[in-house]
Design an enzyme around this catalytic site. Structure first.
Site, PDB file in Angstrom:
ATOM      1  N   ASP A 127       0.830  -1.198   0.000  1.00  0.00           N
ATOM      2  CA  ASP A 127       0.000   0.000   0.000  1.00  0.00           C
ATOM      3  C   ASP A 127       0.866   1.250   0.000  1.00  0.00           C
ATOM      4  O   ASP A 127       2.080   1.187   0.206  1.00  0.00           O
ATOM      5  CB  ASP A 127      -0.896   0.013   1.245  1.00  0.00           C
ATOM      6  CG  ASP A 127      -1.962  -1.072   1.205  1.00  0.00           C
ATOM      7  OD1 ASP A 127      -2.380  -1.450   0.091  1.00  0.00           O
ATOM      8  OD2 ASP A 127      -2.368  -1.536   2.274  1.00  0.00           O
ATOM      9  N   TYR A 132       6.239 -10.060   7.285  1.00  0.00           N
ATOM     10  CA  TYR A 132       5.844  -8.687   7.573  1.00  0.00           C
ATOM     11  C   TYR A 132       6.307  -8.331   8.976  1.00  0.00           C
ATOM     12  O   TYR A 132       6.247  -9.149   9.888  1.00  0.00           O
ATOM     13  CB  TYR A 132       4.315  -8.534   7.487  1.00  0.00           C
ATOM     14  CG  TYR A 132       3.769  -8.901   6.149  1.00  0.00           C
ATOM     15  CD1 TYR A 132       3.688  -7.958   5.129  1.00  0.00           C
ATOM     16  CD2 TYR A 132       3.351 -10.201   5.869  1.00  0.00           C
ATOM     17  CE1 TYR A 132       3.193  -8.288   3.876  1.00  0.00           C
ATOM     18  CE2 TYR A 132       2.860 -10.549   4.622  1.00  0.00           C
ATOM     19  CZ  TYR A 132       2.777  -9.586   3.641  1.00  0.00           C
ATOM     20  OH  TYR A 132       2.286  -9.916   2.405  1.00  0.00           O
TER      21      TYR A 132
END
Length: 170
Positions: A65, A123
């Site tokens: 994003d 992540y």
């Protein structure tokens, strides 16, 4: 070496090149090309175009994003260029903005696909609740006031549930 060249041929008849890319996503609308602003994919494609080395899109292992950073995003592209991988890495890094760096360039076989060949993704989320934000961590850590957080023990227990390897899709 003909066997090696055959093995590394892409579906377009050229070579398939695998990239490992690191970037600070602060100034980008994410990985994937967007017509209304800068993206990491767009910057890579522009650099490859300048070198006349890319054919079509640079395919990433996943999308990020806007504002998200990466240390080891894997991508691939097809090319007819005969540039050596080390030369290609240096050339790309000389053309890319300072907040995007190609860490590795390697020739791969046509069966490799950055998205579908990925076996794992990692992540990391950072949360800090004390003092002033460290300048070096400012863009890589979520800073909150201590009073806005639940107790440290509860946060540690919750975070502990996420440590390790998980398949969140089943």
């Amino acid at each position: 070496m003909p066997e090696m060249e055959n093995q590394a041929e892409s579906k377009t008849g050229g070579r398939r090149i695998r990239l490992t890319v690191a970037y600070d996503g602060t100034g980008y609308l994410g990985w994937q090309y967007q017509p209304n602003g800068p993206t990491v994919q767009g910057e890579l494609e522009n650099a490859l175009s300048s070198l006349q080395a890319g054919q079509g899109r640079v395919i990433g292992a996943g999308r990020t994003d806007a504002g998200v950073h990466a240390l080891g995003q894997v991508a691939h592209f097809d090319t007819d260029s005969r540039l050596d991988c080390r030369v290609l890495e240096r050339a790309l890094n000389s053309l890319l903005p300072r907040d995007i760096r190609v860490r590795e360039v390697m020739e791969t076989g046509p069966a490799f696909h950055a998205r579908y060949s990925a076996s794992a993704r990692c992540y990391r989320y950072s949360l800090a609740d004390q003092g002033l934000p460290e300048s070096v961590l400012l863009r890589r850590t979520c800073w909150v006031r201590q009073t806005a957080l639940p107790g440290r023990e509860l946060l540690d227990r919750c975070a502990g549930l996420l440590v390790g390897k998980h398949d969140f899709f089943t």
